[in-house]
Enzyme design. Structure first.
Site, PDB file in Angstrom:
ATOM      1  N   ASN A   1      -3.131   6.456  -0.823  1.00 39.30           N
ATOM      2  CA  ASN A   1      -2.760   6.742   0.558  1.00 39.30           C
ATOM      3  C   ASN A   1      -2.264   7.455   1.172  1.00 39.30           C
ATOM      4  OD1 ASN A   1      -3.652   3.999   1.685  1.00 39.30           O
ATOM      5  ND2 ASN A   1      -2.585   2.381   1.185  1.00 39.30           N
TER       6      ASN A   1
ATOM      7  N   HIS B   1      -2.128  -2.229  -5.964  1.00 38.85           N
ATOM      8  CA  HIS B   1      -2.874  -2.564  -4.861  1.00 38.85           C
ATOM      9  C   HIS B   1      -4.072  -2.298  -4.916  1.00 38.85           C
ATOM     10  CE1 HIS B   1      -3.585   1.006  -1.500  1.00 38.85           C
ATOM     11  NE2 HIS B   1      -3.257  -0.415  -1.194  1.00 38.85           N
TER      12      HIS B   1
ATOM     13  N   GLU C   1      -4.971   0.206  -8.066  1.00 39.53           N
ATOM     14  CA  GLU C   1      -3.928   1.248  -8.741  1.00 39.53           C
ATOM     15  C   GLU C   1      -2.529   0.042  -8.843  1.00 39.53           C
ATOM     16  OE1 GLU C   1      -2.800   5.580  -5.861  1.00 39.53           O
ATOM     17  OE2 GLU C   1      -2.673   3.265  -4.549  1.00 39.53           O
TER      18      GLU C   1
ATOM     19  N   SER D   1       1.116  -1.451   0.269  1.00 39.81           N
ATOM     20  CA  SER D   1      -0.263   0.190   0.127  1.00 39.81           C
ATOM     21  C   SER D   1       1.159   1.596  -0.256  1.00 39.81           C
ATOM     22  CB  SER D   1      -0.918  -0.015   0.921  1.00 39.81           C
ATOM     23  OG  SER D   1      -0.217  -0.761   2.076  1.00 39.81           O
TER      24      SER D   1
HETATM   25  N1  CAA Z   1     -16.355  -9.024   2.433  1.00 42.55           N
HETATM   26  C1  CAA Z   1     -16.999  -8.798   1.391  1.00 42.55           C
HETATM   27  N2  CAA Z   1     -17.877  -7.997   1.251  1.00 42.55           N
HETATM   28  C2  CAA Z   1     -18.541  -6.164   2.096  1.00 42.55           C
HETATM   29  C3  CAA Z   1     -17.260  -6.967   3.531  1.00 42.55           C
HETATM   30  C4  CAA Z   1     -16.236  -7.488   3.319  1.00 42.55           C
HETATM   31  N3  CAA Z   1     -15.283  -7.176   4.337  1.00 42.55           N
HETATM   32  N4  CAA Z   1     -18.330  -5.666   4.041  1.00 42.55           N
HETATM   33  C5  CAA Z   1     -19.166  -5.127   3.378  1.00 42.55           C
HETATM   34  N5  CAA Z   1     -19.128  -5.995   2.195  1.00 42.55           N
HETATM   35  C6  CAA Z   1     -20.170  -6.348   1.192  1.00 42.55           C
HETATM   36  C7  CAA Z   1     -22.034  -6.259   1.542  1.00 42.55           C
HETATM   37  O1  CAA Z   1     -22.275  -7.781   1.272  1.00 42.55           O
HETATM   38  C8  CAA Z   1     -23.113  -5.944   0.820  1.00 42.55           C
HETATM   39  O2  CAA Z   1     -22.676  -6.535  -0.468  1.00 42.55           O
HETATM   40  P1  CAA Z   1     -24.152  -6.279  -1.563  1.00 42.55           P
HETATM   41  O3  CAA Z   1     -24.241  -5.239  -1.846  1.00 42.55           O
HETATM   42  O4  CAA Z   1     -24.037  -7.833  -2.472  1.00 42.55           O
HETATM   43  O5  CAA Z   1     -25.277  -6.637  -0.442  1.00 42.55           O
HETATM   44  C9  CAA Z   1     -22.131  -4.362   0.725  1.00 42.55           C
HETATM   45  O6  CAA Z   1     -20.930  -4.189   0.886  1.00 42.55           O
HETATM   46  C10 CAA Z   1     -21.939  -2.900   1.593  1.00 42.55           C
HETATM   47  O7  CAA Z   1     -21.989  -3.726   2.637  1.00 42.55           O
HETATM   48  P2  CAA Z   1     -23.209  -2.733   3.833  1.00 42.55           P
HETATM   49  O8  CAA Z   1     -24.665  -2.975   3.106  1.00 42.55           O
HETATM   50  O9  CAA Z   1     -23.152  -3.758   5.277  1.00 42.55           O
HETATM   51  O10 CAA Z   1     -22.877  -1.548   4.570  1.00 42.55           O
HETATM   52  P3  CAA Z   1     -22.297  -0.639   3.278  1.00 42.55           P
HETATM   53  O11 CAA Z   1     -22.718   0.317   2.671  1.00 42.55           O
HETATM   54  O12 CAA Z   1     -21.718   0.417   4.801  1.00 42.55           O
HETATM   55  O13 CAA Z   1     -20.894  -0.873   3.229  1.00 42.55           O
HETATM   56  C11 CAA Z   1     -18.923  -0.571   3.277  1.00 42.55           C
HETATM   57  C12 CAA Z   1     -19.332  -1.035   3.553  1.00 42.55           C
HETATM   58  C13 CAA Z   1     -18.564  -1.014   1.685  1.00 42.55           C
HETATM   59  C14 CAA Z   1     -17.269  -1.483   3.956  1.00 42.55           C
HETATM   60  C15 CAA Z   1     -18.519   1.448   3.454  1.00 42.55           C
HETATM   61  O14 CAA Z   1     -19.072   1.290   4.750  1.00 42.55           O
HETATM   62  C16 CAA Z   1     -17.573   1.938   2.325  1.00 42.55           C
HETATM   63  O15 CAA Z   1     -17.087   2.293   1.202  1.00 42.55           O
HETATM   64  N6  CAA Z   1     -16.447   1.757   3.799  1.00 42.55           N
HETATM   65  C17 CAA Z   1     -15.464   2.733   2.916  1.00 42.55           C
HETATM   66  C18 CAA Z   1     -14.046   1.563   2.698  1.00 42.55           C
HETATM   67  C19 CAA Z   1     -13.074   1.657   2.136  1.00 42.55           C
HETATM   68  O16 CAA Z   1     -12.652   3.593   2.335  1.00 42.55           O
HETATM   69  N7  CAA Z   1     -12.234   1.160   1.334  1.00 42.55           N
HETATM   70  C20 CAA Z   1     -10.652   2.233   1.412  1.00 42.55           C
HETATM   71  C21 CAA Z   1      -9.696   1.601   2.717  1.00 42.55           C
HETATM   72  S1  CAA Z   1      -7.860   2.315   2.632  1.00 42.55           S
HETATM   73  C22 CAA Z   1      -7.241   0.543   1.150  1.00 42.55           C
HETATM   74  O17 CAA Z   1      -7.761   0.063   1.433  1.00 42.55           O
HETATM   75  C23 CAA Z   1      -6.224   0.981   1.449  1.00 42.55           C
HETATM   76  C24 CAA Z   1      -5.038   1.164   1.837  1.00 42.55           C
HETATM   77  O18 CAA Z   1      -4.349   0.233   1.186  1.00 42.55           O
HETATM   78  C25 CAA Z   1      -4.944   0.671   3.579  1.00 42.55           C
END
Ligand code: CAA
Length: 279
Positions: free
Chosen positions: A188, A138, A150, A117
């Site tokens: 990031n 990424h 990415e 990352s």
């Molecule tokens: N694994 C698989 N599927 C998941 C999941 C997981 N851990 N968490 C949620 N989902 C799925 C759910 O099953 C649901 O699927 P359907 O649409 O098919 O029903 C969908 O995602 C939406 O989930 P929820 O309705 O339960 O919850 P939500 O609408 O709040 O979404 C979320 C959850 C997608 C995580 C949303 O909160 C979100 O987009 N959060 C931000 C995530 C983000 O910013 N990620 C980047 C992190 S930084 C990174 O990864 C880079 C790094 O190097 C650090």
């Protein structure tokens, strides 16, 4: 490309293995201990079962996806892979050791990708004798949901290798975006200072955990607040990325002492049951 090995069966590795298997590839899921691999496979099975329950996937398709996943605890199994995607911890010494071993066991044509990352792709590539076949790929967390990959070339990465990874990302249902090899790449470099600033805001007593998250959710329409997101990413990973930004680009990126304290306490977020929140 038929067979993909994923090194590291944690939340990123298991997510990558899941989307690769769903895209029809044979996947070898590797980690240092069988219990880690089994935990990764269980997470995948749980995600697929949820999709079946929601009517988004046929039960037979779930079984087909699971049958394409093979467990592994030996890096030598990479000899059978056309592509290896490394998703181990965010530590250059560990990644360098893995890439040296992969370089020794993989056929010449095998592409070696890292899901780092923030660490430099060029430096990872330099420990191998095939820097032209090393690339950054990424993914974002949670991998099955987030659309972005990415794609980062090292200094020596071949255009053909870039093209294959770009096409593979699309086959996995993702949108590849090319970015240059620099600390934190794009995602990031922008995200982690925001999370770190949220921790400083808490540290300085400006607002509480829930209030900070509420401000960003309700005020900026973010799907989750920065401290909830930090818990999802893992505070050890957030700190490791922040250190890379700090080292590479100066004091503006200094990790908040409270973030260090949480990591020292073993409060790493969702994966340990406690971070800024309790799970
Ligand atoms: N694994 C698989 N599927 C998941 C999941 C997981 N851990 N968490 C949620 N989902 C799925 C759910 O099953 C649901 O699927 P359907 O649409 O098919 O029903 C969908 O995602 C939406 O989930 P929820 O309705 O339960 O919850 P939500 O609408 O709040 O979404 C979320 C959850 C997608 C995580 C949303 O909160 C979100 O987009 N959060 C931000 C995530 C983000 O910013 N990620 C980047 C992190 S930084 C990174 O990864 C880079 C790094 O190097 C650090």
């Amino acid at each position: 490309m038929k067979t993909i090995m994923v090194v590291g069966a944690g939340q990123m590795g298991s997510g990558i293995a899941q989307v690769a298997a769903q895209a029809g590839y044979a996947v070898i899921l590797n980690d240092i201990k069988d219990e880690f691999v089994q935990r990764g496979l269980q997470t995948i099975a749980k995600n697929l079962s949820r999709s079946v329950e929601k009517g988004k996937m046929e039960a037979a398709e779930k079984e087909a996806v699971l049958s394409r996943l093979k467990p592994s605890v030996a890096l030598e199994d990479a000899a059978a892979a056309d592509l290896v995607i490394e998703a181990a911890v965010e530590n250059m010494a560990i990644k360098a050791e893995i890439f040296k071993q992969l370089d020794a066991v993989c056929p010449e044509a095998t592409i070696l990708a890292t899901n780092t990352s923030s660490l430099p792709i060029t430096e990872v590539a330099a420990v191998t004798k095939r820097p032209e076949k090393v690339i950054g790929m990424h993914f974002m967390n949670p991998v099955p949901v987030m659309k972005l990959v990415e794609v980062i070339r090292g200094l020596a990465t071949d255009d053909a290798v870039y093209g294959e990874i770009e096409a593979l990302s699309r086959k996995m249902g993702k949108t590849p975006v090319e970015v240059n090899d620099a600390p934190g790449f794009v995602a990031n470099r922008i995200l982690i200072p925001m999370i770190n600033e949220a921790v400083w805001t808490l540290y300085e007593g400006i607002a509480g955990i829930e209030e900070i998250d509420q401000v960003m959710k309700l005020g900026m329409n973010h799907p989750m607040g920065p401290l909830t997101l930090a818990d999802l990413i893992g505070l050890d990973t957030v700190l490791a990325i922040c250190e890379v930004l700090h080292e590479g680009m100066g004091d503006k990126y200094r990790p908040c002492p409270l973030l260090r304290k949480y990591v020292k306490a073993g409060w790493l977020g969702r994966k340990t049951g406690r971070g800024f929140y309790q799970y």
